[in-house]
Design a protein around this motif. Structure first.
Motif, PDB file in Angstrom:
ATOM      1  N   LEU A  19      -6.736  -6.468  -0.660  1.00 45.72           N
ATOM      2  CA  LEU A  19      -6.447  -6.429  -2.095  1.00 45.72           C
ATOM      3  C   LEU A  19      -4.969  -6.146  -2.367  1.00 45.72           C
ATOM      4  O   LEU A  19      -4.377  -6.681  -3.302  1.00 45.72           O
ATOM      5  N   LEU A  20      -4.382  -5.298  -1.520  1.00 49.32           N
ATOM      6  CA  LEU A  20      -2.990  -4.894  -1.717  1.00 49.32           C
ATOM      7  C   LEU A  20      -1.995  -5.948  -1.247  1.00 49.32           C
ATOM      8  O   LEU A  20      -0.877  -6.027  -1.774  1.00 49.32           O
ATOM      9  N   TYR A 106      -1.111  -4.475 -10.479  1.00 47.83           N
ATOM     10  CA  TYR A 106      -1.417  -3.381  -9.549  1.00 47.83           C
ATOM     11  C   TYR A 106      -2.667  -2.605  -9.970  1.00 47.83           C
ATOM     12  O   TYR A 106      -3.594  -2.413  -9.175  1.00 47.83           O
ATOM     13  N   ASP A 107      -2.682  -2.165 -11.193  1.00 47.04           N
ATOM     14  CA  ASP A 107      -3.797  -1.336 -11.659  1.00 47.04           C
ATOM     15  C   ASP A 107      -5.102  -2.126 -11.663  1.00 47.04           C
ATOM     16  O   ASP A 107      -6.140  -1.647 -11.205  1.00 47.04           O
ATOM     17  N   ARG A 108      -5.034  -3.339 -12.186  1.00 49.16           N
ATOM     18  CA  ARG A 108      -6.262  -4.139 -12.348  1.00 49.16           C
ATOM     19  C   ARG A 108      -6.782  -4.671 -11.021  1.00 49.16           C
ATOM     20  O   ARG A 108      -7.988  -4.651 -10.768  1.00 49.16           O
ATOM     21  N   GLU A 109      -5.901  -5.138 -10.141  1.00 47.36           N
ATOM     22  CA  GLU A 109      -6.350  -5.826  -8.929  1.00 47.36           C
ATOM     23  C   GLU A 109      -6.464  -4.908  -7.706  1.00 47.36           C
ATOM     24  O   GLU A 109      -7.117  -5.275  -6.730  1.00 47.36           O
ATOM     25  N   TYR A 110      -5.839  -3.736  -7.777  1.00 49.21           N
ATOM     26  CA  TYR A 110      -5.890  -2.870  -6.593  1.00 49.21           C
ATOM     27  C   TYR A 110      -6.352  -1.439  -6.903  1.00 49.21           C
ATOM     28  O   TYR A 110      -7.354  -0.983  -6.358  1.00 49.21           O
ATOM     29  N   PHE A 111      -5.650  -0.756  -7.793  1.00 47.88           N
ATOM     30  CA  PHE A 111      -5.940   0.669  -7.968  1.00 47.88           C
ATOM     31  C   PHE A 111      -7.333   0.918  -8.548  1.00 47.88           C
ATOM     32  O   PHE A 111      -8.076   1.782  -8.065  1.00 47.88           O
ATOM     33  N   GLU A 190      -3.333   8.144  -2.341  1.00 46.72           N
ATOM     34  CA  GLU A 190      -2.448   7.222  -1.626  1.00 46.72           C
ATOM     35  C   GLU A 190      -2.371   5.877  -2.337  1.00 46.72           C
ATOM     36  O   GLU A 190      -1.307   5.237  -2.368  1.00 46.72           O
ATOM     37  N   ALA A 191      -3.497   5.444  -2.917  1.00 50.74           N
ATOM     38  CA  ALA A 191      -3.506   4.185  -3.667  1.00 50.74           C
ATOM     39  C   ALA A 191      -2.603   4.292  -4.895  1.00 50.74           C
ATOM     40  O   ALA A 191      -1.912   3.333  -5.260  1.00 50.74           O
ATOM     41  N   PHE A 192      -2.595   5.456  -5.533  1.00 52.09           N
ATOM     42  CA  PHE A 192      -1.718   5.673  -6.688  1.00 52.09           C
ATOM     43  C   PHE A 192      -0.258   5.715  -6.260  1.00 52.09           C
ATOM     44  O   PHE A 192       0.613   5.106  -6.878  1.00 52.09           O
ATOM     45  N   VAL A 193       0.012   6.452  -5.184  1.00 51.10           N
ATOM     46  CA  VAL A 193       1.386   6.670  -4.713  1.00 51.10           C
ATOM     47  C   VAL A 193       2.028   5.371  -4.238  1.00 51.10           C
ATOM     48  O   VAL A 193       3.241   5.181  -4.357  1.00 51.10           O
ATOM     49  N   GLN A 194       1.209   4.448  -3.693  1.00 44.11           N
ATOM     50  CA  GLN A 194       1.733   3.208  -3.134  1.00 44.11           C
ATOM     51  C   GLN A 194       2.562   2.426  -4.155  1.00 44.11           C
ATOM     52  O   GLN A 194       3.610   1.870  -3.840  1.00 44.11           O
ATOM     53  N   GLN A 195       2.101   2.418  -5.404  1.00 44.52           N
ATOM     54  CA  GLN A 195       2.834   1.702  -6.453  1.00 44.52           C
ATOM     55  C   GLN A 195       4.227   2.304  -6.636  1.00 44.52           C
ATOM     56  O   GLN A 195       5.221   1.572  -6.768  1.00 44.52           O
ATOM     57  N   TYR A 196       4.302   3.627  -6.638  1.00 45.45           N
ATOM     58  CA  TYR A 196       5.590   4.285  -6.869  1.00 45.45           C
ATOM     59  C   TYR A 196       6.477   4.244  -5.631  1.00 45.45           C
ATOM     60  O   TYR A 196       7.691   4.389  -5.745  1.00 45.45           O
ATOM     61  N   HIS A 197       5.866   4.011  -4.475  1.00 40.57           N
ATOM     62  CA  HIS A 197       6.678   3.772  -3.281  1.00 40.57           C
ATOM     63  C   HIS A 197       7.420   2.437  -3.421  1.00 40.57           C
ATOM     64  O   HIS A 197       8.612   2.339  -3.092  1.00 40.57           O
ATOM     65  N   LEU A 198       6.712   1.446  -3.940  1.00 41.33           N
ATOM     66  CA  LEU A 198       7.344   0.142  -4.166  1.00 41.33           C
ATOM     67  C   LEU A 198       8.437   0.247  -5.240  1.00 41.33           C
ATOM     68  O   LEU A 198       9.522  -0.323  -5.094  1.00 41.33           O
TER      69      LEU A 198
END
Length: 559
Positions: A19-20, A106-111, A190-198
């Motif tokens: 998904l990611l 991001y939110d709709r398709e992964y988180f 971790e799923a939330f943090v991944q977006q802010y890592h990008l």
């Protein structure tokens, strides 16, 4: 297993990664373009800035060599800044494009799918834990029935052993369940943090205010622990509920509102001198100490300030001598009174500090001795009489009211700011925390425990002197040796309620301020309600006991 997870709505690690992948691929392509644009611009600026700082700190080069190398770097830096400026608009556009994509996908398709998966996994874990407990209970009851049926000679011991084994199995099941829940919580985080890592890579660690807030909120949710929260804030919650109840009851019983603007000002006005005392003793509690002589220091300061600022010649004698300071200018008398209050208080706190620091005497003993000496000396010198009122113009000079606002509050705010700065921004403040936390380790690291202890006691003396002087101005004199009785307990209690721990090295100025305001407001509220003073002591005692109990529980958990 994979099929079972799919049926339960639980994603496998491979499915999550799948998904990611499209999101990271899309953003990754944009990131590569940004990195290429930053290579000769922003990255070079950062490198050259750091390189120049290293050159300045390098002792292997002469001054001339440093200047030559820095000049060379500055020339390159100007070129890099020019490249950075030329690419700034293009990079901003790429960042906006990537962020827009993340916001849409991001939110709709992964988180959200991962969050739903975690919720399903948590529900499944709870069901499995419940089933496991039921299984253990059934097996335990079956084993107990078997043992009782056999009626062995050592039945009592065997029953105890079985109960012990059962408790251990239940504990293990609980531990495994908690580990599973934590693992699920970690996955969602971790799923939330991944977006802010990008976003971090895109923005070069320069988040917007909204992005910072979103991360702080998520981190708070992630680290939130209900038990720790209640241990830390339970007392405050109860006190807030008490004040809400008082604000409801007071209009019914006394036909008046409790927390009106004037009442709040009165509470702050009464709290202001006490704030000085609490800030002073807070430093001693931070060193695992205390001070039982605060009330007597206030009495001594009130007598001293009243004698110097007395209206006309003093009617009472000190050691048989009548003092008359009316020959001095009014402003001079005010400053002289303040100086005397501070000097006398610092002298006595220094005595207690010396015996505490030099001979490792417990502050309870050294300050109790101070309490007895001060009260005995002041009472003997003045025969216990009150010295009447000070000059009527003096309160207007020290604590005037401007449009009804009592400026004594500003004195307290200034004291809070100064002590906060000392605690948090000076070497002495850092040493204070170090010595309070572990004096042996502090001594090994080169900190003078004696100097820090003496400094804390002397700073307390300065604050006591200021507090007594302000109280004299607020009350327009009326100084006597008995004044201030019980103020030591109020100051110590305010610190304890505010979170300054007797275990040492733990406490904040904000907590002291909250503690003083709580106790002053509580006393004021109960007085308006007409509650007997003796019963007010009961309320204060319960609050202190609760605060110290919660503090002890936190300390035991850390151990």
């Amino acid at each position: 297993m994979s099929q079972t997870n799919n049926q339960a709505g639980i994603l496998t690690a491979e499915q999550e990664e799948k998904l990611l992948q499209p999101i990271t691929d899309y953003v990754g392509e944009i990131q590569e373009k940004i990195d290429a644009l930053r290579k000769d611009g922003s990255d070079q600026v950062q490198y050259l800035t750091n390189h120049m700082q290293l050159i300045r700190e390098d002792r292997n080069h002469s001054r001339e060599e440093k200047e030559a190398l820095i000049a060379e770097d500055k020339e390159l830096l100007e070129k890099a800044k020019a490249v950075e400026a030329s690419h700034k608009e293009e990079i901003s556009g790429l960042v906006a494009k990537a962020e827009s994509y993340l916001k849409e996908h991001y939110d709709r398709e992964y988180f959200k799918p991962v969050a739903a998966s975690c919720a399903a996994e948590k529900e499944k874990a709870v069901q499995e834990y419940s089933a496991r407990l039921s299984e253990l209970r059934a097996a335990h009851e079956k084993e107990l029935a078997r043992l009782k049926q056999e009626n062995a000679p050592e039945l009592s011991q065997e029953l105890k052993d079985e109960n012990y084994v059962y408790k251990n199995k239940v504990f293990d099941a609980k531990l495994n369940h908690e580990k599973t829940l934590q693992f699920i919580k970690d996955r969602k985080h971790e799923a939330f943090v991944q977006q802010y890592h990008l976003i971090d890579l895109l923005r070069n660690s320069r988040f917007t205010l909204a992005q910072d807030r979103a991360q702080k909120l998520e981190n708070y949710r992630y680290t939130f622990n209900r038990k720790q929260f209640l241990l830390k804030n339970g007392l405050y919650i109860v006190i807030v509920l008490i004040f809400i109840a008082l604000s409801i009851v007071t209009p019914i019983i006394k036909n008046t509102q409790l927390f009106t603007f004037n009442n709040v000002l009165n509470i702050l006005q009464q709290a202001s001198p006490r704030m000085f005392l609490a800030l002073g003793v807070a430093g001693l509690i931070l060193l695992t100490g205390t001070d039982l002589s605060i009330g007597r220091m206030v009495g001594m300061g009130m007598v001293t300030a009243t004698i110097i600022m007395h209206k006309g010649a003093n009617t009472g004698a000190v050691f048989g001598h009548i003092f008359d300071f009316t020959g001095m200018p009014l402003a001079g008398r005010v400053l002289f009174a303040l100086l005397c209050c501070i000097v006398f208080c610092v002298c006595f706190t220094s005595i207690a500090g010396f015996f505490t620091a030099k001979f490792k005497m417990h502050p309870f003993i050294s300050t109790m001795s101070n309490m007895l000496m001060i009260f005995g000396l002041v009472t003997y010198a003045t025969k216990g009489v009150s010295f009447g009122a000070i000059e009527s113009d003096i309160p207007g000079m020290i604590v005037p009211k401007i449009n009804g606002f009592p400026t004594i509050i500003l004195w307290a705010i200034a004291a809070i700011c100064v002590v906060w700065f000392i605690w948090n921004k000076t070497r002495f403040g850092k040493n204070l925390y170090a010595v309070g936390g572990n004096p042996e380790a502090a001594a090994v690291s080169g900190i003078s425990v004696f100097a820090v202890t003496m400094g804390a006691f002397m700073m307390a003396g300065v604050l006591y002197g200021f507090g007594a002087w302000l109280e004299c101005a607020r009350m327009v004199g009326s100084g006597s040796a008995a004044y201030g009785q019980g103020w030591d307990m109020d100051a110590i209690a305010a610190c304890v309620v505010g979170g300054v721990s007797f275990t040492g090295g733990i406490g904040k100025i904000s907590g002291v301020v909250v503690g003083v305001l709580i106790f002053t407001a509580l006393t004021y509220s109960l007085t308006i309600l007409g509650i007997d003073t003796n019963l007010q002591f009961v309320f204060e005692g319960i609050i202190i006991l609760t605060a110290v109990t919660l503090d002890c529980l936190k300390y035991v958990q850390k151990k």
